[in-house]
Design an enzyme around this catalytic site. Structure first.
Site, PDB file in Angstrom:
ATOM      1  N   GLU A  44     -64.525   6.486  32.267  1.00 32.05           N
ATOM      2  CA  GLU A  44     -63.110   6.248  32.010  1.00 32.05           C
ATOM      3  C   GLU A  44     -62.618   7.033  30.802  1.00 32.05           C
ATOM      4  OE1 GLU A  44     -62.211   2.115  31.946  1.00 32.05           O
ATOM      5  OE2 GLU A  44     -60.091   2.484  32.327  1.00 32.05           O
TER       6      GLU A  44
ATOM      7  N   ILE B  97     -67.067  -0.690  29.509  1.00 34.18           N
ATOM      8  CA  ILE B  97     -66.707  -2.119  29.490  1.00 34.18           C
ATOM      9  C   ILE B  97     -65.708  -2.359  30.614  1.00 34.18           C
ATOM     10  CG2 ILE B  97     -65.665  -4.056  28.261  1.00 34.18           C
ATOM     11  CD1 ILE B  97     -66.593  -2.977  25.687  1.00 34.18           C
ATOM     12  N   ASP B  98     -66.220  -2.929  31.690  1.00 33.30           N
ATOM     13  CA  ASP B  98     -65.339  -3.334  32.782  1.00 33.30           C
ATOM     14  C   ASP B  98     -64.896  -4.769  32.468  1.00 33.30           C
ATOM     15  OD1 ASP B  98     -64.084  -3.266  35.305  1.00 33.30           O
ATOM     16  OD2 ASP B  98     -65.787  -4.294  36.210  1.00 33.30           O
TER      17      ASP B  98
ATOM     18  N   ASP C  80     -68.487   2.583  33.875  1.00 33.00           N
ATOM     19  CA  ASP C  80     -67.451   1.813  33.182  1.00 33.00           C
ATOM     20  C   ASP C  80     -68.150   1.137  32.004  1.00 33.00           C
ATOM     21  OD1 ASP C  80     -65.294   0.436  32.306  1.00 33.00           O
ATOM     22  OD2 ASP C  80     -64.676  -0.285  34.281  1.00 33.00           O
TER      23      ASP C  80
ATOM     24  N   ASP D 109     -65.007   1.110  38.777  1.00 30.93           N
ATOM     25  CA  ASP D 109     -64.773  -0.333  38.903  1.00 30.93           C
ATOM     26  C   ASP D 109     -65.525  -0.935  40.089  1.00 30.93           C
ATOM     27  OD1 ASP D 109     -63.114  -0.702  36.708  1.00 30.93           O
ATOM     28  OD2 ASP D 109     -61.287  -0.221  37.822  1.00 30.93           O
TER      29      ASP D 109
ATOM     30  N   ASP E  46     -66.110   0.039  23.724  1.00 25.33           N
ATOM     31  CA  ASP E  46     -66.016   0.844  24.938  1.00 25.33           C
ATOM     32  C   ASP E  46     -66.512   2.281  24.699  1.00 25.33           C
ATOM     33  OD1 ASP E  46     -64.991   0.710  27.609  1.00 25.33           O
ATOM     34  OD2 ASP E  46     -63.261   1.900  26.997  1.00 25.33           O
TER      35      ASP E  46
ATOM     36  N   THR F  64     -61.973  -5.443  30.273  1.00 24.89           N
ATOM     37  CA  THR F  64     -61.655  -5.433  28.826  1.00 24.89           C
ATOM     38  C   THR F  64     -60.899  -6.708  28.426  1.00 24.89           C
ATOM     39  OG1 THR F  64     -59.686  -4.141  29.324  1.00 24.89           O
ATOM     40  CG2 THR F  64     -61.593  -2.932  28.567  1.00 24.89           C
TER      41      THR F  64
HETATM   42  P1  AMP Z   1     -60.836  -7.204  36.899  1.00 28.59           P
HETATM   43  O1  AMP Z   1     -61.681  -7.545  35.708  1.00 28.59           O
HETATM   44  O2  AMP Z   1     -61.525  -7.455  38.201  1.00 28.59           O
HETATM   45  O3  AMP Z   1     -59.478  -7.814  36.831  1.00 28.59           O
HETATM   46  O4  AMP Z   1     -60.668  -5.639  36.919  1.00 28.59           O
HETATM   47  C1  AMP Z   1     -60.572  -4.845  35.780  1.00 28.59           C
HETATM   48  C2  AMP Z   1     -60.229  -3.452  36.228  1.00 28.59           C
HETATM   49  O5  AMP Z   1     -58.981  -3.466  36.896  1.00 28.59           O
HETATM   50  C3  AMP Z   1     -60.029  -2.454  35.109  1.00 28.59           C
HETATM   51  O6  AMP Z   1     -61.230  -1.783  34.861  1.00 28.59           O
HETATM   52  C4  AMP Z   1     -58.966  -1.498  35.645  1.00 28.59           C
HETATM   53  O7  AMP Z   1     -59.504  -0.215  35.944  1.00 28.59           O
HETATM   54  C5  AMP Z   1     -58.520  -2.143  36.931  1.00 28.59           C
HETATM   55  N1  AMP Z   1     -57.081  -2.164  37.144  1.00 28.59           N
HETATM   56  C6  AMP Z   1     -56.071  -1.879  36.279  1.00 28.59           C
HETATM   57  N2  AMP Z   1     -54.865  -1.991  36.884  1.00 28.59           N
HETATM   58  C7  AMP Z   1     -55.107  -2.357  38.172  1.00 28.59           C
HETATM   59  C8  AMP Z   1     -54.274  -2.623  39.304  1.00 28.59           C
HETATM   60  N3  AMP Z   1     -52.945  -2.551  39.243  1.00 28.59           N
HETATM   61  N4  AMP Z   1     -54.885  -2.956  40.464  1.00 28.59           N
HETATM   62  C9  AMP Z   1     -56.224  -3.060  40.557  1.00 28.59           C
HETATM   63  N5  AMP Z   1     -57.068  -2.823  39.508  1.00 28.59           N
HETATM   64  C10 AMP Z   1     -56.516  -2.474  38.340  1.00 28.59           C
HETATM   65 MG    MG Z   2     -63.086  -1.342  34.739  1.00 28.64          MG
END
Ligand code: AMP
Ligand code: MG
Length: 332
Positions: A70, A126-127, A124, A273, A47, A129
């Protein structure tokens, strides 16, 4: 469409490719034992290294520009951070970037912009993680925002099948969109092939739709999406995939809908994101709003403070989906 007309595109594509190379190399050398122990250090190294390399490239090409990302480098400068910094530095050198550790920290800090500017990038590195740690899907997401509008978005998806009809075929997709110039993709490993233009599906009835959502129910409510799917007559199982690969799935027609439904009141979505993915879907013919039907506003700094959740569709039945989201909203 020609990247020579828009130097930001070629610069950003180079940067994302380099970051993808680092992510792949760290992921390939990940120790399965570390995973069992839920050791997050590989993703931390990848990251930070990815953020350093992308910010380095942008600094070189656009020295005035700053990045809302981030990560910041403060923790890396501490005694506890020294081991990480050493590894991050080694990863940068491994992709041919000779540098000092101080330079690495300075590049990372360029990505630590906090407030809105008339022109800025958001990143981001690494989106997804959790997907990265599972050796599953993740994305590198980079976007340029000018006067509050996304003008360029790039997603690097190092593990995504190039052809979704061949899930066991070659992997790695690089996709991008420029405002008014469509959405495109090439295989990540092949800079020679002609880009393929992306189009959302023409699915007109929600009953025929396939929707995607987070793997993590803590990031998007699976209960709520289940109720919405029933009320829209959707019988196909949800396509659960980490990261902004969901936006790409809608943009290239692997899915018709992406739902991101708040799991709690007050969570503010982070701009990094979404920005890269939003323009990819819009330029491919789709529609993106929050769960109330309000377009995403990228003018509030690091978060989408004026929005809640996200609803993404192929553009054929957006209002119907937003209405169903509202009808089934949890009362609490
Ligand atoms: P995903 O891979 O779609 O599940 O999304 C990953 C992203 O969710 C991460 O980069 C975080 O910034 C974000 N994230 C963390 N906590 C939450 C939350 N409570 N609600 C929505 N997104 C979140
Ligand atoms: Mg992300």
């Amino acid at each position: 469409m020609n990247s020579a007309d828009f130097p930001e595109l070629s610069s950003a594509l180079t940067a994302v490719r380099q970051a993808a190379a680092v992510c792949r190399s760290v992921q390939a050398s990940m120790d399965p034992a570390a995973l069992e122990k839920k050791d997050k250090s590989p993703v931390t190294v990848a990251d930070f290294a990815a953020q350093a390399l992308i910010c380095r490239q942008l600094q070189f090409d656009f020295p005035e520009d700053r990045v809302i990302g981030e990560e910041g480098a403060n923790d890396l400068r501490t005694a506890e951070g020294a081991t990480f910094l050493k590894q991050i530095h080694a990863e940068c050198e491994a992709v041919g970037v000779a540098c000092s550790k101080d330079e690495v920290c300075a590049w990372i800090d360029r990505g630590n912009l906090q407030e809105y500017r008339p022109r800025f990038w958001t990143l981001d590195p690494i989106d997804g993680t959790k997907g990265f740690l599972r050796k599953d899907q993740y994305a590198i997401s980079l976007a340029l925002i000018v006067d509050g509008k996304i003008v360029l978005g790039i997603l690097g998806c190092p593990n995504l099948p190039v052809n979704s009809a061949e899930p066991d075929g070659s992997r790695g997709v690089l996709a991008w969109a420029m405002a008014g110039a469509g959405s495109w993709m090439v295989p990540l490993d092949d800079s020679g092939t002609s880009p393929v233009k992306l189009h959302t599906t023409g699915t007109a009835e929600t009953a025929d739709a396939r929707f995607c959502e987070s793997v993590e129910s803590g990031h998007s409510s699976h209960d709520w999406s289940g109720q919405i799917a029933s009320s829209l007559g959707i019988s196909r199982d949800p396509f659960r995939i980490d990261s902004q690969c969901k936006y790409l799935a809608v943009a290239r027609g692997d899915a018709d809908i992406y739902l991101r439904l708040p799991t709690r009141k007050g969570y503010q979505e982070k701009i990094w994101d979404h920005a890269g993915g939003v323009i990819l879907v819009e330029e491919a013919g789709g529609c993106v709003t929050d769960i109330h039907g309000v377009p995403a506003e990228f003018t509030h700094g690091r978060t989408l403070a004026a929005n809640e959740g996200m609803v993404v569709t192929n553009g054929q039945f957006h209002t119907r989906v937003v209405d169903a989201v509202g009808r089934h909203a949890p009362t609490a």
